[in-house]
Design a protein around this motif. Structure first.
Motif, PDB file in Angstrom:
ATOM      1  N   LEU B 326       0.845  -1.202   0.000  1.00 39.02           N
ATOM      2  CA  LEU B 326       0.000   0.000   0.000  1.00 39.02           C
ATOM      3  C   LEU B 326       0.877   1.247   0.000  1.00 39.02           C
ATOM      4  CD1 LEU B 326      -2.486  -1.343   2.670  1.00 39.02           C
ATOM      5  CD2 LEU B 326      -2.985  -1.051   0.229  1.00 39.02           C
ATOM      6  N   GLY B 327       2.190   1.030  -0.096  1.00 37.95           N
ATOM      7  CA  GLY B 327       3.134   2.145  -0.040  1.00 37.95           C
ATOM      8  C   GLY B 327       3.666   2.306   1.369  1.00 37.95           C
ATOM      9  N   SER B 328       4.985   2.513   1.465  1.00 35.90           N
ATOM     10  CA  SER B 328       5.623   2.540   2.785  1.00 35.90           C
ATOM     11  C   SER B 328       5.180   3.741   3.617  1.00 35.90           C
ATOM     12  CB  SER B 328       7.150   2.544   2.637  1.00 35.90           C
ATOM     13  OG  SER B 328       7.581   3.749   2.021  1.00 35.90           O
ATOM     14  N   GLN B 329       4.518   4.710   2.995  1.00 34.73           N
ATOM     15  CA  GLN B 329       4.047   5.870   3.756  1.00 34.73           C
ATOM     16  C   GLN B 329       2.564   5.741   4.134  1.00 34.73           C
ATOM     17  OE1 GLN B 329       6.695   8.012   4.490  1.00 34.73           O
ATOM     18  NE2 GLN B 329       7.641   6.282   3.425  1.00 34.73           N
ATOM     19  N   PHE B 330       1.941   4.630   3.731  1.00 36.84           N
ATOM     20  CA  PHE B 330       0.530   4.415   4.071  1.00 36.84           C
ATOM     21  C   PHE B 330       0.374   4.255   5.575  1.00 36.84           C
ATOM     22  CE2 PHE B 330      -3.037   1.484   4.911  1.00 36.84           C
ATOM     23  CZ  PHE B 330      -4.069   2.177   4.312  1.00 36.84           C
ATOM     24  N   MET B 331      -0.552   4.986   6.150  1.00 39.06           N
ATOM     25  CA  MET B 331      -0.783   4.898   7.599  1.00 39.06           C
ATOM     26  C   MET B 331      -2.141   4.243   7.838  1.00 39.06           C
ATOM     27  SD  MET B 331       1.597   6.058   9.693  1.00 39.06           S
ATOM     28  CE  MET B 331       3.220   6.813   9.416  1.00 39.06           C
ATOM     29  N   PRO B 332      -2.154   2.969   8.200  1.00 41.40           N
ATOM     30  CA  PRO B 332      -3.445   2.295   8.403  1.00 41.40           C
ATOM     31  C   PRO B 332      -4.181   2.868   9.607  1.00 41.40           C
ATOM     32  CG  PRO B 332      -1.638   0.894   9.140  1.00 41.40           C
ATOM     33  CD  PRO B 332      -1.018   2.092   8.494  1.00 41.40           C
ATOM     34  N   SER B 333      -5.484   2.744   9.597  1.00 46.35           N
ATOM     35  CA  SER B 333      -6.296   3.238  10.718  1.00 46.35           C
ATOM     36  C   SER B 333      -5.990   2.394  11.954  1.00 46.35           C
ATOM     37  CB  SER B 333      -7.774   3.117  10.382  1.00 46.35           C
ATOM     38  OG  SER B 333      -8.151   1.763  10.405  1.00 46.35           O
ATOM     39  N   ALA B 334      -6.519   2.847  13.083  1.00 50.31           N
ATOM     40  CA  ALA B 334      -6.216   2.199  14.363  1.00 50.31           C
ATOM     41  C   ALA B 334      -6.991   0.897  14.535  1.00 50.31           C
ATOM     42  CB  ALA B 334      -6.495   3.159  15.504  1.00 50.31           C
ATOM     43  N   ASP B 335      -6.909   0.030  13.561  1.00 50.59           N
ATOM     44  CA  ASP B 335      -7.511  -1.300  13.660  1.00 50.59           C
ATOM     45  C   ASP B 335      -6.887  -2.031  14.845  1.00 50.59           C
ATOM     46  OD1 ASP B 335      -8.937  -3.396  11.464  1.00 50.59           O
ATOM     47  OD2 ASP B 335      -7.629  -4.342  12.921  1.00 50.59           O
ATOM     48  N   HIS B 336      -7.682  -2.892  15.499  1.00 50.44           N
ATOM     49  CA  HIS B 336      -7.169  -3.562  16.691  1.00 50.44           C
ATOM     50  C   HIS B 336      -6.249  -4.740  16.396  1.00 50.44           C
ATOM     51  CE1 HIS B 336      -9.135  -1.238  19.767  1.00 50.44           C
ATOM     52  NE2 HIS B 336     -10.228  -1.234  19.040  1.00 50.44           N
ATOM     53  N   ALA B 337      -6.226  -5.192  15.157  1.00 51.78           N
ATOM     54  CA  ALA B 337      -5.326  -6.294  14.823  1.00 51.78           C
ATOM     55  C   ALA B 337      -3.963  -5.717  14.467  1.00 51.78           C
ATOM     56  CB  ALA B 337      -5.894  -7.111  13.674  1.00 51.78           C
ATOM     57  N   GLY B 338      -3.239  -5.294  15.516  1.00 51.24           N
ATOM     58  CA  GLY B 338      -1.982  -4.584  15.316  1.00 51.24           C
ATOM     59  C   GLY B 338      -0.983  -5.362  14.478  1.00 51.24           C
ATOM     60  N   GLY B 339      -1.033  -6.686  14.581  1.00 47.34           N
ATOM     61  CA  GLY B 339      -0.087  -7.513  13.854  1.00 47.34           C
ATOM     62  C   GLY B 339      -0.339  -7.554  12.357  1.00 47.34           C
ATOM     63  N   LEU B 340      -1.471  -7.024  11.921  1.00 47.40           N
ATOM     64  CA  LEU B 340      -1.787  -7.040  10.482  1.00 47.40           C
ATOM     65  C   LEU B 340      -1.681  -5.653   9.861  1.00 47.40           C
ATOM     66  CD1 LEU B 340      -4.893  -9.452  10.536  1.00 47.40           C
ATOM     67  CD2 LEU B 340      -2.457 -10.026  10.425  1.00 47.40           C
ATOM     68  N   ARG B 341      -1.237  -4.683  10.641  1.00 48.89           N
ATOM     69  CA  ARG B 341      -1.182  -3.309  10.141  1.00 48.89           C
ATOM     70  C   ARG B 341       0.179  -3.034   9.511  1.00 48.89           C
ATOM     71  NH1 ARG B 341      -1.696   0.504  14.408  1.00 48.89           N
ATOM     72  NH2 ARG B 341      -2.240   2.042  12.855  1.00 48.89           N
ATOM     73  N   TYR B 342       0.459  -3.697   8.439  1.00 43.81           N
ATOM     74  CA  TYR B 342       1.736  -3.499   7.760  1.00 43.81           C
ATOM     75  C   TYR B 342       1.438  -3.226   6.291  1.00 43.81           C
ATOM     76  CZ  TYR B 342       6.468  -4.392   6.100  1.00 43.81           C
ATOM     77  OH  TYR B 342       7.695  -4.264   5.509  1.00 43.81           O
ATOM     78  N   HIS B 343       2.198  -2.314   5.717  1.00 41.03           N
ATOM     79  CA  HIS B 343       1.851  -1.851   4.366  1.00 41.03           C
ATOM     80  C   HIS B 343       2.146  -2.876   3.285  1.00 41.03           C
ATOM     81  CE1 HIS B 343       6.164  -0.827   4.674  1.00 41.03           C
ATOM     82  NE2 HIS B 343       6.189  -0.971   3.362  1.00 41.03           N
ATOM     83  N   GLY B 344       3.086  -3.819   3.563  1.00 46.85           N
ATOM     84  CA  GLY B 344       3.482  -4.753   2.521  1.00 46.85           C
ATOM     85  C   GLY B 344       3.144  -6.191   2.835  1.00 46.85           C
ATOM     86  N   MET B 345       3.673  -7.091   2.033  1.00 47.21           N
ATOM     87  CA  MET B 345       3.403  -8.527   2.203  1.00 47.21           C
ATOM     88  C   MET B 345       4.637  -9.300   1.757  1.00 47.21           C
ATOM     89  SD  MET B 345       1.339 -10.988   3.024  1.00 47.21           S
ATOM     90  CE  MET B 345      -0.084  -9.955   3.362  1.00 47.21           C
ATOM     91  N   SER B 346       4.938 -10.357   2.454  1.00 45.34           N
ATOM     92  CA  SER B 346       6.060 -11.236   2.114  1.00 45.34           C
ATOM     93  C   SER B 346       6.241 -11.386   0.601  1.00 45.34           C
ATOM     94  CB  SER B 346       5.788 -12.620   2.727  1.00 45.34           C
ATOM     95  OG  SER B 346       6.241 -13.665   1.893  1.00 45.34           O
ATOM     96  N   PRO B 347       7.449 -11.146   0.089  1.00 43.01           N
ATOM     97  CA  PRO B 347       7.678 -11.308  -1.357  1.00 43.01           C
ATOM     98  C   PRO B 347       7.323 -12.710  -1.860  1.00 43.01           C
ATOM     99  CG  PRO B 347       9.489 -10.076  -0.385  1.00 43.01           C
ATOM    100  CD  PRO B 347       8.623 -10.533   0.756  1.00 43.01           C
ATOM    101  N   ILE B 348       7.573 -13.734  -1.076  1.00 42.58           N
ATOM    102  CA  ILE B 348       7.212 -15.090  -1.505  1.00 42.58           C
ATOM    103  C   ILE B 348       5.698 -15.209  -1.667  1.00 42.58           C
ATOM    104  CG2 ILE B 348       7.111 -17.522  -0.799  1.00 42.58           C
ATOM    105  CD1 ILE B 348       9.810 -17.184   0.583  1.00 42.58           C
ATOM    106  N   LEU B 349       4.965 -14.781  -0.643  1.00 44.54           N
ATOM    107  CA  LEU B 349       3.499 -14.880  -0.714  1.00 44.54           C
ATOM    108  C   LEU B 349       2.950 -13.966  -1.809  1.00 44.54           C
ATOM    109  CD1 LEU B 349       2.374 -15.113   3.023  1.00 44.54           C
ATOM    110  CD2 LEU B 349       2.741 -16.948   1.365  1.00 44.54           C
ATOM    111  N   SER B 350       3.569 -12.796  -1.965  1.00 46.27           N
ATOM    112  CA  SER B 350       3.133 -11.883  -3.024  1.00 46.27           C
ATOM    113  C   SER B 350       3.258 -12.558  -4.384  1.00 46.27           C
ATOM    114  CB  SER B 350       3.972 -10.600  -2.997  1.00 46.27           C
ATOM    115  OG  SER B 350       3.680  -9.823  -1.855  1.00 46.27           O
ATOM    116  N   LYS B 351       4.375 -13.247  -4.573  1.00 51.42           N
ATOM    117  CA  LYS B 351       4.607 -13.925  -5.845  1.00 51.42           C
ATOM    118  C   LYS B 351       3.586 -15.051  -6.058  1.00 51.42           C
ATOM    119  CE  LYS B 351       6.930 -15.293  -9.561  1.00 51.42           C
ATOM    120  NZ  LYS B 351       6.655 -14.581 -10.836  1.00 51.42           N
ATOM    121  N   LEU B 352       3.356 -15.841  -5.005  1.00 55.90           N
ATOM    122  CA  LEU B 352       2.389 -16.949  -5.120  1.00 55.90           C
ATOM    123  C   LEU B 352       0.990 -16.417  -5.424  1.00 55.90           C
ATOM    124  CD1 LEU B 352       3.596 -19.187  -2.129  1.00 55.90           C
ATOM    125  CD2 LEU B 352       3.724 -19.780  -4.577  1.00 55.90           C
ATOM    126  N   TYR B 353       0.658 -15.312  -4.788  1.00 52.67           N
ATOM    127  CA  TYR B 353      -0.655 -14.701  -5.020  1.00 52.67           C
ATOM    128  C   TYR B 353      -0.730 -14.156  -6.440  1.00 52.67           C
ATOM    129  CZ  TYR B 353      -4.503 -11.328  -4.327  1.00 52.67           C
ATOM    130  OH  TYR B 353      -5.666 -10.600  -4.427  1.00 52.67           O
TER     131      TYR B 353
END
Lengths: 454, 454
Positions: B326-353
């Motif tokens: 979503l871009g390294s400057q993307f600021m996600p809202s204060a969702d409670h799932a703190g562990g999922l608030r990251y702008h990117g995704m594993s390159p391996i999983l990105s490739k598989l997807y």
């Protein structure tokens, strides 16, 4: 290392029957008394407070094994069998020749062994057609366990939570509410006894004894409702025997027999459960295992209490039980092991202790937290402050073995986890935790309120 | 019911090797680039940041199985094998013909699967003779896991904790400190990048991307110190493959093969680990299991992000990775799932997807918590908000089976527990939880900061 770190029994090895240690005791504890009549409580007396089957179990001193109902066993399968673990890394850190095992009961959302009895108690209530239950909770493990079982079996639950705990542990409260239970900080205006206590002590943080009074009053005044309790009672020790039965099955499977068994002791539910199967051997005379109850120095019912008839609650509405007690009006200091801050002790355990089958030690809380942090760093489990009392004494016994070179086998009960006790850990780490030991004068004041019975 | 509720593999069934899914991918993800040169990062580049063995693992696309060092396996024995559980009671409550299994990784004090990689990373650092490590943590599971491993292996640790998390979760912070790590709320004055961010945004609550920048800077400027990361990286997916290896061993033992595998996806560590062994079959063409990544609607990197080169951190000091972002400057809202608030995704999983091996769905958090509470009441485990994303989609797929009558086998990853997320549960129960979905304009703003590379 050939022996495993952890032994998980198979699911079909979950015990099918609970063990009733009373059936093997040559002498029974004195009967509980109805405070109104001074006579031993009857089944009918108890049925006003507890559901019928639990009232029967409370008075049953002869049936050695009692069937675990199939739905309760099915419930157990979601979190049992609980692991038996060899503390290899703690042993190594201590440099002890002793073998240290622990039975870990914290691998469920209640965070402790309390779920074992909660499942049984709610199931029997549901079977009898009751629609609601009341209880009290101090540290919160029992309230959580009961809310989980109530949600599962579909019974309404009201929890009287010691006000100080409710305020200090808002997240523990949230867990209980997530499972759908109602929480009322105690003392409250919802009962006569609560109103009376509030009138006298408007700013009190409450106590377990007071919350019990309120929950009992609420139960007897509500149609189709009963009261449930998570410790002290014979029925609770019966249900918790599953800890000892599983422990023995696990250690038998690797040909181990403990020389020493150690458990923390508040009301006695964890310790009574842990020692059950091994105490059977001792009562039969086939073993000389040492059993050690560990209590906080701030609330030393076994080591400094009196063996006397006393009320189980502050409001003096429960039956009188002969037990080791500090007096129902004793107010323990704000020790962080909330689950051990109870003035009395299980009548069964009191009798075993009185008759010399069990030892007891009292430990100060800073030494308890020192042991807790050491255990966490080497065994990766953050223990509940209550359970850490057992760890403290297990470490002390292992260090004694180091001095003597004895390769003793030590088993202790790791009854729960400390995720909701971080305020206590922070206080310890910051060096601001105090040790409190009641003076003899304080204890005498507690004893002065003992009823003149028996 | 003849099939068990829970399958615990024996201790000697803990895998002896991790599985490297890259060895079976016909196409590799594009190489990460050194932002200074625009060239693929080299082993030497990586060795400045990661310890040597981890740098090698990061670049290894060919070794199919990599030995798990014996001390790491010994560490695993304290909390592994993790149970595979049949959600009988959830199935019954849903009235679905589907069979629902979950691999539960929350039975350790870190509260999640993060300990699998933490143990490996700290061990390799210790082996190399490093004396300290730095990392970042958002929700806190990774920081906890790493503090546990660091305490065990005897390596100093500094954790940059997203300031908002450090303030909202003081008890999570206490756990990390109990294991002896230093915590610095980020952004901080201890790094150039932190000072720069503070100058521009003095009142910011911080972000994971920003904490990463600080931890990397600190590591490269400290002698005998390296940086460690708990997700996104290839090495992390390698270590987490133990989840999938154990899952397959457990389900094989009862002749089950999942039709659908579901995992929550933040940086990809849990999902990548869970699917590993089954993805191997799919890549070989011997299976057509559906793999579903579940992400929060508030931070939809797979479902609404771009497949592009981007920085892994806010401060733009890490290598560029081609991934869904979503871009390294993307600021996600204060969702409670703190562990999922990251702008990117594993390159391996990105490739598989990107190559069509995987699906993705985004779900709103109120629906996630609805699923979490239902799961807790029927299965007695209080899930982490992150893990509850997988539960939501598992329930939705099971309900789809109810409509069609299909008896599908569903496996989801229950990556952790929610004991430190009660504020979120309280907010949900009080009805004050909001669902936030970023507008296209917000996403476009995020994309506008993507570097012009590749």
């Amino acid at each position: 290392m050939s022996a495993p770190y952890r032994i998980y029994l198979d699911e079909d090895q979950i015990p099918k029957k609970w063990y009733n240690v009373r059936a093997d005791m040559s002498e029974q504890h004195d009967p509980c008394l109805n405070p109104a009549t001074g006579q031993p409580v009857t089944l009918e007396d108890l049925k006003h407070v507890f559901c019928d089957e639990l009232a029967r179990q409370e008075l049953d001193a002869t049936t050695r094994y009692i069937d675990i109902p199939e739905p309760v066993r099915e419930f157990y399968k979601m979190f049992r069998p609980a692991p038996m673990t060899r503390a290899y890394n703690l042993e190594k850190a201590l440099g002890t020749p002793a073998k240290i095992y622990y039975k870990f009961e914290g691998n469920n959302t209640s965070g402790s062994h309390k779920l074992n009895s909660a499942a049984a108690q709610v199931y029997y209530a549901k079977e009898q057609g009751l629609t609601s239950l009341t209880t009290e909770t101090g540290a919160g493990q029992w309230g959580t366990a009961l809310s989980m079982a109530s949600a599962f079996f579909g019974v309404d639950l009201t929890v009287y939570m010691v006000r100080a705990s409710a305020e200090q542990k808002p997240y523990r409260r949230s867990v209980i509410e997530t499972f759908g239970a109602d929480i009322i900080p105690s003392p409250s205006n919802t009962t006569d006894v609560g109103r009376a206590i509030l009138k006298e002590h408007p700013h009190t943080g409450g106590s377990l004894g007071c919350a019990i009074s309120e929950a009992v009053e609420k139960a007897v005044k509500t149609p189709n409702c009963r009261y449930v309790l998570g410790s002290v009672l014979n029925q609770v020790l019966l249900h918790q025997s599953i800890i000892g039965l599983e422990s023995k099955a696990a250690l038998d499977s690797i040909d181990e027999y403990p020389d020493i068994i150690i458990g923390c002791a508040g009301g006695g539910s964890n310790l009574g459960g842990l020692i059950s199967s091994y105490m059977q051997d001792t009562l039969k005379g086939t073993s000389d295992t040492r059993f050690i109850a560990v209590e906080p120095a701030s609330c030393p019912s076994l080591t400094r209490g009196r063996y006397a008839y006393d009320f189980c609650d502050t409001g003096k509405i429960t039956p009188l039980a002969r037990m080791y007690t500090l007096g129902s009006q004793f107010m323990p200091s704000a020790d962080h092991a909330g689950g051990l801050r109870y003035h009395g002790m299980s009548p069964i355990l009191s009798k075993l202790y009185h008759d010399g089958y069990m030892e007891a030690v009292a430990v100060p809380q800073t030494k308890v937290f020192e042991a807790a942090v050491m255990f966490a760093k080497h065994e990766t489990i953050l223990p509940a402050p209550e359970s850490a009392h057992a760890i403290r004494t297990a470490i002390d016994e292992a260090l004694a073995c180091k001095k003597t070179g004895e390769e003793k086998t030590i088993l202790f009960g790791l009854s729960g986890t400390g995720y909701f006790d971080m305020q206590a850990y922070s206080s310890y780490l910051a060096g601001s935790m105090a040790d409190y030991v009641p003076s003899n004068q304080e204890l005498d004041l507690g004893f002065s309120h003992l009823p003149n019975v028996g």
